[in-house]
Design a protein around this motif. Structure first.
Motif, PDB file in Angstrom:
ATOM      1  N   ALA A 106       0.828  -1.210   0.000  1.00  0.00           N
ATOM      2  CA  ALA A 106       0.000   0.000   0.000  1.00  0.00           C
ATOM      3  C   ALA A 106       0.861   1.259   0.000  1.00  0.00           C
ATOM      4  N   ALA A 107       1.897   1.264   0.841  1.00  0.00           N
ATOM      5  CA  ALA A 107       2.780   2.436   0.921  1.00  0.00           C
ATOM      6  C   ALA A 107       3.510   2.660  -0.399  1.00  0.00           C
ATOM      7  N   THR A 108       3.962   1.591  -1.039  1.00  0.00           N
ATOM      8  CA  THR A 108       4.670   1.709  -2.312  1.00  0.00           C
ATOM      9  C   THR A 108       3.734   2.214  -3.410  1.00  0.00           C
ATOM     10  N   GLY A 109       2.501   1.726  -3.395  1.00  0.00           N
ATOM     11  CA  GLY A 109       1.527   2.186  -4.373  1.00  0.00           C
ATOM     12  C   GLY A 109       1.253   3.673  -4.250  1.00  0.00           C
ATOM     13  N   LEU A 110       1.086   4.159  -3.027  1.00  0.00           N
ATOM     14  CA  LEU A 110       0.831   5.583  -2.810  1.00  0.00           C
ATOM     15  C   LEU A 110       2.066   6.425  -3.106  1.00  0.00           C
ATOM     16  N   VAL A 118      13.725   3.004  -0.256  1.00  0.00           N
ATOM     17  CA  VAL A 118      13.703   4.116  -1.218  1.00  0.00           C
ATOM     18  C   VAL A 118      12.299   4.292  -1.789  1.00  0.00           C
ATOM     19  N   LEU A 119      11.624   3.181  -2.032  1.00  0.00           N
ATOM     20  CA  LEU A 119      10.302   3.245  -2.660  1.00  0.00           C
ATOM     21  C   LEU A 119       9.201   3.614  -1.676  1.00  0.00           C
ATOM     22  N   PHE A 120       9.136   2.952  -0.531  1.00  0.00           N
ATOM     23  CA  PHE A 120       7.962   3.178   0.321  1.00  0.00           C
ATOM     24  C   PHE A 120       8.042   4.450   1.157  1.00  0.00           C
ATOM     25  N   THR A 121       9.238   4.989   1.423  1.00  0.00           N
ATOM     26  CA  THR A 121       9.326   6.183   2.274  1.00  0.00           C
ATOM     27  C   THR A 121       8.808   7.444   1.588  1.00  0.00           C
ATOM     28  N   ALA A 122       8.586   7.372   0.283  1.00  0.00           N
ATOM     29  CA  ALA A 122       7.981   8.521  -0.414  1.00  0.00           C
ATOM     30  C   ALA A 122       6.475   8.565  -0.216  1.00  0.00           C
ATOM     31  N   CYS A 123       5.928   7.573   0.465  1.00  0.00           N
ATOM     32  CA  CYS A 123       4.487   7.526   0.731  1.00  0.00           C
ATOM     33  C   CYS A 123       4.059   8.772   1.501  1.00  0.00           C
ATOM     34  N   ASN A 152       1.768   7.629   8.818  1.00  0.00           N
ATOM     35  CA  ASN A 152       1.356   6.504   9.663  1.00  0.00           C
ATOM     36  C   ASN A 152       1.633   5.174   8.970  1.00  0.00           C
ATOM     37  N   LEU A 153       1.406   5.145   7.670  1.00  0.00           N
ATOM     38  CA  LEU A 153       1.641   3.928   6.898  1.00  0.00           C
ATOM     39  C   LEU A 153       3.142   3.628   6.824  1.00  0.00           C
ATOM     40  N   VAL A 154       3.940   4.665   6.620  1.00  0.00           N
ATOM     41  CA  VAL A 154       5.399   4.491   6.591  1.00  0.00           C
ATOM     42  C   VAL A 154       5.888   3.932   7.923  1.00  0.00           C
ATOM     43  N   GLU A 155       5.359   4.466   9.017  1.00  0.00           N
ATOM     44  CA  GLU A 155       5.760   3.982  10.337  1.00  0.00           C
ATOM     45  C   GLU A 155       5.369   2.520  10.524  1.00  0.00           C
ATOM     46  N   LEU A 156       4.201   2.145  10.037  1.00  0.00           N
ATOM     47  CA  LEU A 156       3.765   0.750  10.129  1.00  0.00           C
ATOM     48  C   LEU A 156       4.716  -0.176   9.386  1.00  0.00           C
ATOM     49  N   VAL A 157       5.126   0.230   8.188  1.00  0.00           N
ATOM     50  CA  VAL A 157       6.062  -0.587   7.409  1.00  0.00           C
ATOM     51  C   VAL A 157       7.376  -0.743   8.158  1.00  0.00           C
ATOM     52  N   GLN A 158       7.878   0.345   8.706  1.00  0.00           N
ATOM     53  CA  GLN A 158       9.151   0.302   9.417  1.00  0.00           C
ATOM     54  C   GLN A 158       9.069  -0.598  10.655  1.00  0.00           C
ATOM     55  N   ARG A 159       7.934  -0.564  11.327  1.00  0.00           N
ATOM     56  CA  ARG A 159       7.760  -1.438  12.492  1.00  0.00           C
ATOM     57  C   ARG A 159       7.722  -2.904  12.070  1.00  0.00           C
ATOM     58  N   CYS A 160       7.079  -3.175  10.937  1.00  0.00           N
ATOM     59  CA  CYS A 160       7.044  -4.552  10.434  1.00  0.00           C
ATOM     60  C   CYS A 160       8.443  -5.032  10.067  1.00  0.00           C
ATOM     61  N   TRP A 161       9.244  -4.158   9.465  1.00  0.00           N
ATOM     62  CA  TRP A 161      10.615  -4.515   9.113  1.00  0.00           C
ATOM     63  C   TRP A 161      11.429  -4.817  10.364  1.00  0.00           C
ATOM     64  N   ASP A 189      -2.917   1.342  -7.715  1.00  0.00           N
ATOM     65  CA  ASP A 189      -3.429  -0.008  -7.457  1.00  0.00           C
ATOM     66  C   ASP A 189      -2.565  -1.064  -8.122  1.00  0.00           C
ATOM     67  N   GLN A 190      -2.118  -0.793  -9.341  1.00  0.00           N
ATOM     68  CA  GLN A 190      -1.265  -1.748 -10.049  1.00  0.00           C
ATOM     69  C   GLN A 190       0.083  -1.907  -9.360  1.00  0.00           C
ATOM     70  N   VAL A 191       0.653  -0.777  -8.955  1.00  0.00           N
ATOM     71  CA  VAL A 191       1.949  -0.814  -8.273  1.00  0.00           C
ATOM     72  C   VAL A 191       1.816  -1.537  -6.938  1.00  0.00           C
ATOM     73  N   GLU A 192       0.752  -1.242  -6.195  1.00  0.00           N
ATOM     74  CA  GLU A 192       0.533  -1.909  -4.917  1.00  0.00           C
ATOM     75  C   GLU A 192       0.426  -3.418  -5.110  1.00  0.00           C
ATOM     76  N   SER A 193      -0.336  -3.852  -6.113  1.00  0.00           N
ATOM     77  CA  SER A 193      -0.513  -5.275  -6.370  1.00  0.00           C
ATOM     78  C   SER A 193       0.810  -5.941  -6.720  1.00  0.00           C
ATOM     79  N   CYS A 194       1.622  -5.274  -7.529  1.00  0.00           N
ATOM     80  CA  CYS A 194       2.919  -5.826  -7.921  1.00  0.00           C
ATOM     81  C   CYS A 194       3.847  -5.948  -6.717  1.00  0.00           C
ATOM     82  N   ALA A 195       3.878  -4.906  -5.887  1.00  0.00           N
ATOM     83  CA  ALA A 195       4.735  -4.921  -4.697  1.00  0.00           C
ATOM     84  C   ALA A 195       4.278  -5.998  -3.720  1.00  0.00           C
TER      85      ALA A 195
END
Length: 217
Positions: free
Chosen positions: A90-94, A136-141, A145-154, A193-199
């Motif tokens: 989701a973060a990469t798509g946005l 590099v890709l998802f931090t441009a989201c 809040n979504l970026v923080e969620l990704v970082q916590r998952c990592w 949506d396409q980018v999110e699905s691919c990621a």
């Protein structure tokens, strides 16, 4: 002027770094007094650091034993990877329409370094480059809040000592090729949506490779 780092923060970053880089593996016992002597601090900042790491689920406390680094079982790993696939996708798509040419160039350069590293494969080094590529890709989201969620998952996944690329080295070249496709999709101006699905598919393919390996052990 940048504020001085506190003793508690120093203890936290040092211990967490050792968990993430594998120095303290699953089940490793973290002895408070020993850590305090090693870090040249009192027991108080070490205790505060351990409580923070417990909140992040990187360690747990056992009665009459103390703190130990958590060992993540297969089900927990699967759940963590599924979560990463969803939130990072989701973060990469946005982020896709906001990525600058410099950011994309950096992502391409990192992926080329990953491709070159396949000749003398080091799974830990490859994993570090992979993390940098995705960051590099998802931090441009635009959603912090979504970026923080990704970082916590990592961070949660980093507590797993056995990287997928170590247990399933054949996954590495496929991952690099999938990065190429993801970057090409972003450059083409594809919808979020396409980018999110691919990621998301990319992340789940890594999980599938790991689970397949486990089933045939």
């Amino acid at each position: 002027m940048k504020p001085a780092i506190t003793k508690s923060q120093l203890a936290y970053e040092t211990i967490k770094g050792r968990i993430v880089d594998g120095s303290y593996g699953p089940g490793y016992r973290l002895v408070l007094d020993q850590l305090a002597r090693e870090l040249d601090v009192s027991a108080v900042p070490v205790r505060e650091a351990l409580r923070r790491l417990e909140a992040e689920q990187l360690i747990h406390f056992e009665r009459n034993v103390g703190a130990r680094v958590v060992a993540i079982d297969r089900a927990a790993y699967q759940h963590a990877m599924e979560t990463v696939a969803i939130v990072e996708g989701a973060a990469t798509g946005l982020a896709a329409p906001l990525l600058t040419s410099d950011a994309l160039a950096k992502a391409y350069e990192l992926n080329e370094r990953m491709r070159r590293s396949l000749a003398e494969f080091d799974p830990l080094a490859f994993t570090a480059l992979n993390a940098e590529f995705h960051e590099v890709l998802f931090t441009a989201c635009p959603n912090p809040n979504l970026v923080e969620l990704v970082q916590r998952c990592w961070t949660r996944l980093a507590a797993i000592r056995e990287t997928t690329f170590s247990s399933v080295p054949g996954r590495a070249p496929k991952s690099v090729d999938e990065h190429d496709r993801l970057l090409a999709l972003i450059e083409s101006g594809a919808g979020s949506d396409q980018v999110e699905s691919c990621a998301r598919r990319h992340r789940l393919a890594t999980l599938d490779a790991y689970l397949s390996r486990e089933e045939h052990r």
